[in-house]
Design a protein around this motif. Sequence first.
Motif, PDB file in Angstrom:
ATOM      1  N   LEU A 103      45.537  43.807 -74.010  1.00  8.10           N
ATOM      2  CA  LEU A 103      45.537  44.413 -73.066  1.00  8.10           C
ATOM      3  C   LEU A 103      44.819  44.276 -71.360  1.00  8.10           C
ATOM      4  O   LEU A 103      45.834  45.284 -70.965  1.00  8.10           O
ATOM      5  CB  LEU A 103      43.093  44.534 -73.470  1.00  8.10           C
ATOM      6  N   GLU A 104      45.322  42.802 -71.266  1.00  8.99           N
ATOM      7  CA  GLU A 104      45.593  42.766 -69.822  1.00  8.99           C
ATOM      8  C   GLU A 104      47.126  42.747 -69.265  1.00  8.99           C
ATOM      9  O   GLU A 104      47.646  42.621 -68.331  1.00  8.99           O
ATOM     10  CB  GLU A 104      45.274  41.512 -69.179  1.00  8.99           C
ATOM     11  N   THR A 135      36.503  44.101 -74.473  1.00  3.91           N
ATOM     12  CA  THR A 135      38.058  43.903 -73.367  1.00  3.91           C
ATOM     13  C   THR A 135      38.452  45.335 -72.879  1.00  3.91           C
ATOM     14  O   THR A 135      38.737  45.574 -71.276  1.00  3.91           O
ATOM     15  CB  THR A 135      38.780  43.166 -73.688  1.00  3.91           C
ATOM     16  N   ALA A 136      38.501  46.059 -73.947  1.00  5.05           N
ATOM     17  CA  ALA A 136      38.728  47.886 -73.191  1.00  5.05           C
ATOM     18  C   ALA A 136      37.914  48.483 -72.569  1.00  5.05           C
ATOM     19  O   ALA A 136      38.497  49.510 -71.652  1.00  5.05           O
ATOM     20  CB  ALA A 136      39.380  47.974 -74.371  1.00  5.05           C
ATOM     21  N   ARG A 140      40.112  49.789 -69.523  1.00  5.62           N
ATOM     22  CA  ARG A 140      40.239  50.901 -69.252  1.00  5.62           C
ATOM     23  C   ARG A 140      41.731  50.989 -69.243  1.00  5.62           C
ATOM     24  O   ARG A 140      41.726  52.381 -68.194  1.00  5.62           O
ATOM     25  CB  ARG A 140      39.052  51.466 -67.934  1.00  5.62           C
ATOM     26  N   ARG A 141      42.401  50.544 -70.169  1.00  9.70           N
ATOM     27  CA  ARG A 141      43.179  51.545 -70.119  1.00  9.70           C
ATOM     28  C   ARG A 141      44.080  51.851 -71.507  1.00  9.70           C
ATOM     29  O   ARG A 141      43.520  51.393 -72.124  1.00  9.70           O
ATOM     30  CB  ARG A 141      44.267  50.433 -70.096  1.00  9.70           C
ATOM     31  N   PHE A 281      53.238  37.248 -70.555  1.00 10.13           N
ATOM     32  CA  PHE A 281      52.306  37.234 -71.853  1.00 10.13           C
ATOM     33  C   PHE A 281      51.663  35.810 -71.691  1.00 10.13           C
ATOM     34  O   PHE A 281      50.395  35.567 -72.170  1.00 10.13           O
ATOM     35  CB  PHE A 281      53.393  37.361 -73.221  1.00 10.13           C
ATOM     36  N   LEU A 282      52.381  34.517 -72.159  1.00  8.86           N
ATOM     37  CA  LEU A 282      52.269  33.315 -71.832  1.00  8.86           C
ATOM     38  C   LEU A 282      51.617  32.912 -70.353  1.00  8.86           C
ATOM     39  O   LEU A 282      50.725  32.346 -70.863  1.00  8.86           O
ATOM     40  CB  LEU A 282      53.267  32.241 -72.213  1.00  8.86           C
ATOM     41  N   LYS A 283      52.281  33.426 -69.182  1.00 10.53           N
ATOM     42  CA  LYS A 283      51.281  33.211 -68.135  1.00 10.53           C
ATOM     43  C   LYS A 283      49.846  33.733 -68.420  1.00 10.53           C
ATOM     44  O   LYS A 283      48.363  32.951 -67.572  1.00 10.53           O
ATOM     45  CB  LYS A 283      51.555  33.522 -67.439  1.00 10.53           C
ATOM     46  N   LEU A 284      49.868  34.910 -69.030  1.00 13.45           N
ATOM     47  CA  LEU A 284      47.977  35.293 -69.602  1.00 13.45           C
ATOM     48  C   LEU A 284      47.318  34.376 -69.826  1.00 13.45           C
ATOM     49  O   LEU A 284      45.733  34.216 -70.072  1.00 13.45           O
ATOM     50  CB  LEU A 284      48.395  37.319 -69.930  1.00 13.45           C
TER      51      LEU A 284
END
Length: 544
Positions: A103-104, A135-136, A140-141, A281-284
Amino acid sequence: MFLKIRIGVRRDGEPFELDVREYLINSGLAIIGKRGVGKSYLVGLIAERLSEIGQQFVLVDIMGQYYTLKQKYPVIVVSMGKEEYADFKVTVDMAEDIAKVILESGQSVVLDLSYATMLDQYRFMASFFKAFYDTAREVRRPVVLIIDEIHRITPERSMIKLREVAEYQNKVAYWVAEIARTGRKHGIGYVVAGQREAETAKTSLTQCEIQINFKVTGVDFENLRRKIPQEIANEVKNFKAGEAVVLGFDEEFVIKVDKRKTPHGGETPVFTPVEVDISSFLKLVEKIEKSAEESERGRDLPRRVKELESSIVDMKKRLAELEERNKQLEEENKRLRSEIKARDERIKKLEDDLATASELGRKLERIKEVSTAVVDAITEFAEEVGIELYPSDIAELIRRVRELEQKVEMYEATERERKYLVDQALSDVAVKQTIREMESYIKRELLGVRGALPDIFRQVVRFDPDTVFFVEDVDTTVTESTVRSYLRKLEGIGIIAEASLHGKRGFRNTFYAWVNTKLRRVKATIPDEAVDKVYDQLREIIIG
């Protein structure tokens, strides 16, 4: 501003489009159809169209059919297996973190659970859907959640018997229902696809205002027929692959689904995927894992302190209990010492009384011996001088009494010796071991087994050893052939032996002989009375 996606064409040639906000997020979409009619194909098409307009989606795939989207679209495949096509491998414990990362990151993801066990699938989805929903609400995206095989993931009536799997399945059903009911408030679009509406949990479908129904039969057709015009209902059973009826608009209508740009995963395609940059993505993932570890350590310290404080309280409580117990033991020790002292004093007195009684007994015995000797001497003297001290009949009676007394003394001596030999035999180590082995064998092999053997064994032991009995004399519910097989087994052991009466073959109870043989193998000189005692002891165990 939300865009529309085209997924097919109407019978009148007009394109069929769905506004993402209105029909996927605010309304929800359910796709129903038999296997092989285009249901999963349409799911893949919707994912393609969402990718083309840059709308993030998460596709939950338990069958491994949607990794082919990578051929033309920048979709990340997250897998629980070892598939070469996967961009990122996960485990059950990573479910919450992956939901947050997806989601982020804002990137579209195919969540491939096809190579996980059923238990791991449900464990992963239970944690994933909860974290996805939570998380959503923060992010809120807008994101579209697509779940294929919904009839298997949230069935109306679960057939799973394993308690642990059923527990996680219930959690999955709860969070899917929660997303369907309130997810739109947090920007979660909801698209589900399944084979049978009747077999899918109602909570998973009732929030879907738009339905696309491919070819269905049976109960599902009857339910659909009540919702659509008769002329369309007449067509449904003859629908070809890719043809479907759409419900939820002002009127129902038939569409033909557009062709996909990527192959369907169920066709085992061979392709070269497009390059996808998953570095962010991996950093997150790393960031969230690090944050989770720090948060866990921060949460762990108070918990550990609380555990230590609780341990100290428990130890103090235990110490108080031990001190109280020690006090009780000291009082008990004091009481026992007093009782032992009183007992020793009683024993001393009893020993003194016994010594006195023994001395009196010896004196009385001596007096008896002396008096008997005097009487004998007087009687002998009287006989020699011809003096008659007693009448002849009294003298004869005295003589017979003395003979009887001698016989009684001999009998008592013999009885004492016999009892001593029996007790000595039964105390023999080898004999005791043999008795224990016989008891154990009877309880384990003859009485402790299933079937009719225990009952037949009890009946056999009751039969008179001198009487011949036959198979039909055994009262049981099993067949005569079964009774005969059990009797042959007992014969092989030695508990019964074959015999005959008037030319008819039967059996005789030889349980006593079996016991006697076992005992005399270890002690040949064992008295018959000792054998009798062991026989009675074993017979009591058998008959009760």
